[in-house]
Design a protein around this motif. Sequence first.
Motif, PDB file in Angstrom:
ATOM      1  N   TYR A 158      49.026 -20.632 -22.913  1.00 36.20           N
ATOM      2  CA  TYR A 158      49.869 -19.631 -22.251  1.00 36.20           C
ATOM      3  C   TYR A 158      49.046 -18.412 -21.863  1.00 36.20           C
ATOM      4  CZ  TYR A 158      53.555 -16.195 -21.547  1.00 36.20           C
ATOM      5  OH  TYR A 158      54.371 -15.239 -21.012  1.00 36.20           O
ATOM      6  N   VAL A 159      48.257 -17.930 -22.802  1.00 38.69           N
ATOM      7  CA  VAL A 159      47.495 -16.719 -22.534  1.00 38.69           C
ATOM      8  C   VAL A 159      46.411 -16.991 -21.498  1.00 38.69           C
ATOM      9  CG1 VAL A 159      45.976 -15.001 -23.554  1.00 38.69           C
ATOM     10  CG2 VAL A 159      47.993 -15.720 -24.783  1.00 38.69           C
TER      11      VAL A 159
ATOM     12  N   SER B 283      44.399 -16.537 -31.100  1.00 35.19           N
ATOM     13  CA  SER B 283      45.705 -16.340 -30.494  1.00 35.19           C
ATOM     14  C   SER B 283      45.861 -14.918 -29.970  1.00 35.19           C
ATOM     15  CB  SER B 283      46.791 -16.643 -31.516  1.00 35.19           C
ATOM     16  OG  SER B 283      46.608 -15.834 -32.651  1.00 35.19           O
ATOM     17  N   SER B 284      44.762 -14.188 -29.922  1.00 30.37           N
ATOM     18  CA  SER B 284      44.833 -12.808 -29.461  1.00 30.37           C
ATOM     19  C   SER B 284      45.077 -12.769 -27.956  1.00 30.37           C
ATOM     20  CB  SER B 284      43.519 -12.100 -29.788  1.00 30.37           C
ATOM     21  OG  SER B 284      43.352 -10.989 -28.967  1.00 30.37           O
ATOM     22  N   VAL B 285      45.701 -11.719 -27.518  1.00 31.22           N
ATOM     23  CA  VAL B 285      45.985 -11.581 -26.097  1.00 31.22           C
ATOM     24  C   VAL B 285      44.676 -11.372 -25.321  1.00 31.22           C
ATOM     25  CG1 VAL B 285      46.405  -9.109 -26.357  1.00 31.22           C
ATOM     26  CG2 VAL B 285      47.347 -10.306 -24.405  1.00 31.22           C
TER      27      VAL B 285
ATOM     28  N   ILE C 251      50.571 -32.250 -35.319  1.00 34.13           N
ATOM     29  CA  ILE C 251      51.809 -31.531 -35.029  1.00 34.13           C
ATOM     30  C   ILE C 251      51.486 -30.253 -34.267  1.00 34.13           C
ATOM     31  CG2 ILE C 251      53.770 -30.308 -36.053  1.00 34.13           C
ATOM     32  CD1 ILE C 251      53.707 -32.282 -38.360  1.00 34.13           C
TER      33      ILE C 251
ATOM     34  N   ALA D 199      62.723 -30.147 -26.319  1.00 34.52           N
ATOM     35  CA  ALA D 199      62.201 -29.863 -27.656  1.00 34.52           C
ATOM     36  C   ALA D 199      62.522 -30.999 -28.613  1.00 34.52           C
ATOM     37  CB  ALA D 199      62.773 -28.552 -28.169  1.00 34.52           C
TER      38      ALA D 199
ATOM     39  N   GLN E  98      52.367 -28.993 -30.319  1.00 29.72           N
ATOM     40  CA  GLN E  98      53.154 -27.792 -30.079  1.00 29.72           C
ATOM     41  C   GLN E  98      52.331 -26.671 -29.490  1.00 29.72           C
ATOM     42  OE1 GLN E  98      54.872 -26.674 -33.776  1.00 29.72           O
ATOM     43  NE2 GLN E  98      56.485 -28.200 -33.658  1.00 29.72           N
TER      44      GLN E  98
ATOM     45  N   SER F  66      48.506 -22.909 -14.803  1.00 31.48           N
ATOM     46  CA  SER F  66      47.568 -22.898 -13.684  1.00 31.48           C
ATOM     47  C   SER F  66      46.225 -23.470 -14.126  1.00 31.48           C
ATOM     48  CB  SER F  66      47.413 -21.447 -13.221  1.00 31.48           C
ATOM     49  OG  SER F  66      46.374 -21.315 -12.320  1.00 31.48           O
TER      50      SER F  66
ATOM     51  N   TYR G 130      59.189 -23.668 -22.729  1.00 25.49           N
ATOM     52  CA  TYR G 130      59.338 -22.216 -22.631  1.00 25.49           C
ATOM     53  C   TYR G 130      59.734 -21.793 -21.216  1.00 25.49           C
ATOM     54  CZ  TYR G 130      57.717 -17.416 -22.064  1.00 25.49           C
ATOM     55  OH  TYR G 130      57.619 -16.096 -21.732  1.00 25.49           O
ATOM     56  N   GLN G 131      59.049 -22.358 -20.224  1.00 24.65           N
ATOM     57  CA  GLN G 131      59.372 -22.016 -18.832  1.00 24.65           C
ATOM     58  C   GLN G 131      60.822 -22.342 -18.502  1.00 24.65           C
ATOM     59  OE1 GLN G 131      56.827 -23.683 -15.864  1.00 24.65           O
ATOM     60  NE2 GLN G 131      55.086 -22.382 -16.391  1.00 24.65           N
TER      61      GLN G 131
ATOM     62  N   ASN H   7      51.590 -20.027 -16.643  1.00 22.39           N
ATOM     63  CA  ASN H   7      52.198 -20.956 -15.694  1.00 22.39           C
ATOM     64  C   ASN H   7      51.470 -22.299 -15.577  1.00 22.39           C
ATOM     65  OD1 ASN H   7      49.973 -20.187 -14.305  1.00 22.39           O
ATOM     66  ND2 ASN H   7      51.051 -18.823 -12.917  1.00 22.39           N
TER      67      ASN H   7
ATOM     68  N   LEU I  55      60.345 -33.886 -28.136  1.00 21.61           N
ATOM     69  CA  LEU I  55      59.066 -33.612 -28.783  1.00 21.61           C
ATOM     70  C   LEU I  55      59.160 -33.874 -30.287  1.00 21.61           C
ATOM     71  CD1 LEU I  55      56.173 -32.541 -28.445  1.00 21.61           C
ATOM     72  CD2 LEU I  55      57.043 -30.263 -28.917  1.00 21.61           C
TER      73      LEU I  55
ATOM     74  N   PHE J  50      50.683 -23.756 -27.789  1.00 22.23           N
ATOM     75  CA  PHE J  50      51.324 -22.953 -26.766  1.00 22.23           C
ATOM     76  C   PHE J  50      50.505 -21.710 -26.435  1.00 22.23           C
ATOM     77  CE2 PHE J  50      54.111 -19.328 -25.824  1.00 22.23           C
ATOM     78  CZ  PHE J  50      54.733 -19.790 -24.688  1.00 22.23           C
TER      79      PHE J  50
END
Lengths: 430, 297, 331
Positions: free
Chosen positions: C267-268, C152-154, C257, C304, C261, C275, C288-289, C273, C307, C263
């Motif tokens: 996302y990163v 989950s690191s950037v 679950i 949500a 969920q 893409s 989120y968007q 978006n 979901l 994300f």
Amino acid sequence: MTTHTKRLTRRVLPALAVVGAMTLTACGGGDSGGDGSDGGDVTLRVAWWGSDERQRITEEAIAKFEEQNEGIKIQPEYSTFDAYYDQLTTQVASNDAPDVFAVEIRRLGELARGGVMADLDGLVGTDDLNQELLESGAIDGVQYGIPTGANAFAVMANTKVFEDAGIDLPDDTSWTWEDYMELSAELTDTTDSGLYGTQISNNDAFLKIFAAQRGEAFYGEGELAVSEETVTDWFAYQLEQIDEGATPDGPRSVEIGENVETSLVATNTGAMGMWWTNQLGTLTAGSGEEVELLRMPSDAGAQTGGMFLQPTMFWTVSGNSAKQEAAGKLVDFLVNDPEAGAIMGSDRGLPMNSSVLDSIRDGLPEADVKSLAFIDDISDETDVPPTALPGGAGEIPNLLKRYSEEVYFERMTPQEAAAAFITEANSVLS
Amino acid sequence: MTNNRDAKRTGLNDTAMARVLLKLRGQKLLTHLVLILFGLMMLYPLLWMISSSLKPEEIIFREQGLIPTSITFDNFVNGWNALRHPFSHYLFNSAVITAGAVVGNLLACSLAAYAFARLEFPFKKFWFAVMLGTIMLPLHVVLVPQYILFSELGWINTFYPLIVPKFLATDAFFIFLMVQFIRTLPRDLDEAALIDGAGHWRIFSRIIIPLSTPALATTAIFTFIWTWNDFLSQLIFLTNPDMHTVPVALRTFLDSSGDSSWGPMFAMSVIALGPIFGFFLAGQKYLVRGIATSGLK
Amino acid sequence: MTDIQERPPQADAEKPQPAAAGRPPGGVGREHTLQIRKRRRKEALIAHLFLAPWFVGLIAITSIPLLASLYLSFTDYHLIQDWGWVGFENYRTMFTEDPRFLKALSNTTIYVVVSVPLQLAFALALALILDRGVRGLPIYRSIYYLPSLLGSSVAIAILWRKVFGADGLFNEFLGFFGYEGTSWVGDPSTALGTLVVLNVWTFGSPMVIFLAGLRQIPPSYYEAASIDGAGKMRQFWSITLPLLTPIIFFNLVLQLIGAFQSFTQAYVVSGGNGSPADSTLFYTMYVYQKGFNSFQMGYASAMAWVLVLIIAVLTAVNFMMSKYWVFYSDK
């Protein structure tokens, strides 16, 4: 359907929260740490986005301000751009917005019309500011935002890649879109494999310029003003660039994306691309080569070059802030004080206060000197800066990117994508 | 663990044994080879990151190879000092929150789990369903109400929103985890204790907890890692840069409009991996200290 | 501990007793029933004491935002503009007028269906291999866990491009076989696949839980089985697997679950978006968007809660099915 007043908006959720607060009273001691106003001191919360460098110099300038204004303490809040609006909108919705915060033009209109921001008239001195650019921070005659500086969207060329290919830099005063494509394709062909003439840009500024050259504005009142035909041609141009080999293929183009550091020009794997002038420094440092600024191409019959000065971002003051006077003082300092200008340089765009600009001109880094010269050069040809955009404009770049990708992978024809883009955009804008 | 080799050793003459051993060793060697190759493949992204953190910043994206042509520690030095505070400040903040969260989860979740796993009470199934249900709502839509709640409590820019809920067992994931683990423990243990006159607290603290070391270690490790890496709630509840944590600080190096400090970001990411990896290394021996190694042998 | 050692579990080596015969039937006498009732009441009281922190948390912290979001899902709550009650409008819109919602739902479903079983199989297989007394086990375990720390690191956005980008490791590997691949993260037909791989890559968490579960199995079961002459395979099928089912079940429920969920990674990697061309638009990313980019928090809340419904139904089905294959030793 939505007849509720704003008062209700801000009250329902707190009411829900109070229930929780009561059950937890035992644990909930203390005031929220930030805004203590002991002994007549005012503490301002100031929020912005950006990387470590911007954070460092802004804090340096703020320290100067605190020195000059005893009794005002600044509590900075910053985060990276992607997270900035999450934080800001959460605070706004919870009635807990920072006293001073930065926004970009795409969000200014929406937030200002939502009653989030204060009128800065009389709070901030604006006499020395570029009046045309200042207009972009006003909505219905009320000055909600003060631009921090300006940029132009332009073509940037890696001279080393041109040199290695044995091709001269183009004459940017006369080149057409056809020239741009042919030159790019030629560069791809003559250089080693893995090098490309240019990379795709689906930045909305590109489309704005493209449309302006045809005499069309991008935004109207609460909707798009650009015609379907223009958007179709723009998508078709993107697709043709890929097909002609002017750019990498579709998947590669998507992968390269908009990140400046990993762009083709910055990694010496491409000759050209389109960026904002304040990104020139990063491109130059990344590539380690000379990068030149070029005008955007335009077709023979174009009514204008279409290039424009874009306010990089705005300083705004929260409408809920009880400390608007102090907040105004800070904004005034940040945009009008030569000392602040000297510390922050062109980090938030080239300063638009003429006296600040004059006093720091000599100390600017090379890339900024180049950008400044370029902006001076094109000043006769530029259109007026954009005025505050309709609500929802913040979503348009993502929309444009998504439909561009539909076109690259030929899931939609440019025609279909343009029609769908305009429909969806108009449903988003208000 | 039963050991094959010991079993085989008896009743075999030397050459036969040598042959068996050789075959075994060959097999083991192959196992190791596969495991190592596989490990390397898994680690490629990490290796790339470490290698990039050692390269001069300008050439990180220009140079493709994994082995740096020149090594520099500039990224570490610059990254450590680039922000408002030395990076140790953010490590410390993260450590405080993480430690609080670990202790809170261990205490509160194990208590709740014992009740769900071993005790009978009215509406148990209903409450269990509610407990599971609380895991199902995505964080993003509760963020604004949560912010309002915590700001009414005056908890914004304190560590309370990130720690106090853990002491109230809001991480239902771990309750469920421990329920499942406790249910694998044979019930005759605590029933015997019950007959011996032990109360539930005694059973919980003297039998269930010691026997649940793997579950507790799993809880501790996961809580540590997830809290350490959690970005969004730390971003929202800690806006004062003095309170920033490691994930928030790491993102401060990045700016999507350009001018990101990738080198320092990679370098500090490597450093930030240290504590979680260390905690994992230290904790993992408890992961496997289940019934298998406890007094039950 | 002493009293435990005195009473080793009576393990049936062939097959652990699936359901021991419950409690002795309740007493006949009135006094006895009273006693039982009293004992039950006392047990319930104790249970509530054990649950006290959780109850406080549920009421004070969890339920308020939860109920707030449920209420908001029936409004057109906008973070900045005025808003009001709209009834079921949000729910109607998403199923009838929002193709991106359906796209997000289908992306997520594909992702869940493919990546959860893969990740679990992977995690279980490695846990079994690593549990077999391989020398240097702690080292391997740590190495295999490392990706999960990084997941989950950037930095993963860049790192994943180094693996599945046009010039990434995967294409270099394909190059040996003379196949020239393009950018796997940039192609809408493969981008979702790379996220599946990313999820499988971070199999460390379920693996650790499996490992812990394996060690929870009393070795006396195996010893008894060995004495009875049961082979390794036999032991696996009749001891390891049945006794591990609660843990497999746990991992299945939670990965399901979690995957619905999921994300952060998408996302990163996609820059937030979905893409290219919405091919990695996950459900929660769309939530989120809508919430934080369009500020339509009411609509986001409605999504949500849809979901929640989907996950709840799946989880309930999961629990019902579990009766047929999950074995608890406490029964």
